[in-house]
Design an enzyme around this catalytic site. Sequence first.
Site, PDB file in Angstrom:
ATOM      1  N   GLY A  14       0.806  -1.214   0.000  1.00 32.44           N
ATOM      2  CA  GLY A  14       0.000   0.000   0.000  1.00 32.44           C
ATOM      3  C   GLY A  14       0.836   1.259   0.000  1.00 32.44           C
ATOM      4  O   GLY A  14       0.545   2.224   0.717  1.00 32.44           O
ATOM      5  N   TYR A 155     -13.636  -1.453  11.448  1.00 27.98           N
ATOM      6  CA  TYR A 155     -12.253  -1.007  11.253  1.00 27.98           C
ATOM      7  C   TYR A 155     -11.475  -1.087  12.567  1.00 27.98           C
ATOM      8  O   TYR A 155     -10.338  -1.576  12.604  1.00 27.98           O
ATOM      9  CB  TYR A 155     -12.244   0.421  10.721  1.00 27.98           C
ATOM     10  CG  TYR A 155     -10.865   1.027  10.612  1.00 27.98           C
ATOM     11  CD1 TYR A 155     -10.035   0.719   9.540  1.00 27.98           C
ATOM     12  CD2 TYR A 155     -10.382   1.897  11.596  1.00 27.98           C
ATOM     13  CE1 TYR A 155      -8.761   1.266   9.435  1.00 27.98           C
ATOM     14  CE2 TYR A 155      -9.108   2.448  11.497  1.00 27.98           C
ATOM     15  CZ  TYR A 155      -8.306   2.126  10.419  1.00 27.98           C
ATOM     16  OH  TYR A 155      -7.051   2.659  10.321  1.00 27.98           O
TER      17      TYR A 155
END
Length: 266
Positions: A14, A155
């Site tokens: 990422g 999350y």
Amino acid sequence: MDLELKGKRALVTGSSSGIGEQVAQRLAEEGASVIVHGRNRERAEAVAARITDAGGSAAVAIGDLATDADASAVIDQAVNAFGGLDIVVNNAGVFNETDWDTSPDTWNDIYNTNVTSMVRVIQGTLPELKKNGWGRFVQIASGVGSAPFPSAPDYNATKAANINMTVSLAKTLAGTNVTANAVSPGPIKTPALEKFFRGFADQMGWGDDWDTIEAKAVEQFVPNPTGRVGRPEEIADTVAFLSSPRADYINGANIRVDGGFVPSVN
């Protein structure tokens, strides 16, 4: 301080934008050869080009770590880029604005992206690091892993899992000279956070001066003793140190870089 990273080879997942991009650039500045990973080839190659233009060494690995096939392909690309791997920074992940009415399927999706994807990368690269007799795993978690918000519970839970799995991994790697640590950022000035703060500033009539917006937003949303939000470079500096031989005695730790946002003694 020389972090002794010259000659090391690092995969940063990422890393085509945001915190991951800063981590990749920082490791390259310290002399590591860096594999920039992302799902978008154009963005990943742009980051790699900025690194090489600055005198660093970089390659790209493209794929979606949320699938077994792509994760395997990314690992192959990373290992082949510089003939092996020494450092793996698991940064790839997503954040969604959710609440407790979020469907179980959505929970499963974000768990796959934020947790199982890290598992895929760790399992796929671990033999390489152990073979070398030295290595570093650094997982990017979050302060919400230990101090969750009421919102985004799915999350929050994935970040707690990132921290927990890192401690387990460190214990599993005992005696291998491969360490595993987590870094838990607090609120960081990414483009998404700045956009959110500026949008709220428009509603509240705070003007467009960033220093004013930051001070007021920190006071209302993310109070901390430092009185500001962090910068991606501050996360990158921490990751670079943990990735280095200088951090040999740091293992199984969760390093908070949050200005004191999380009210904890650990």
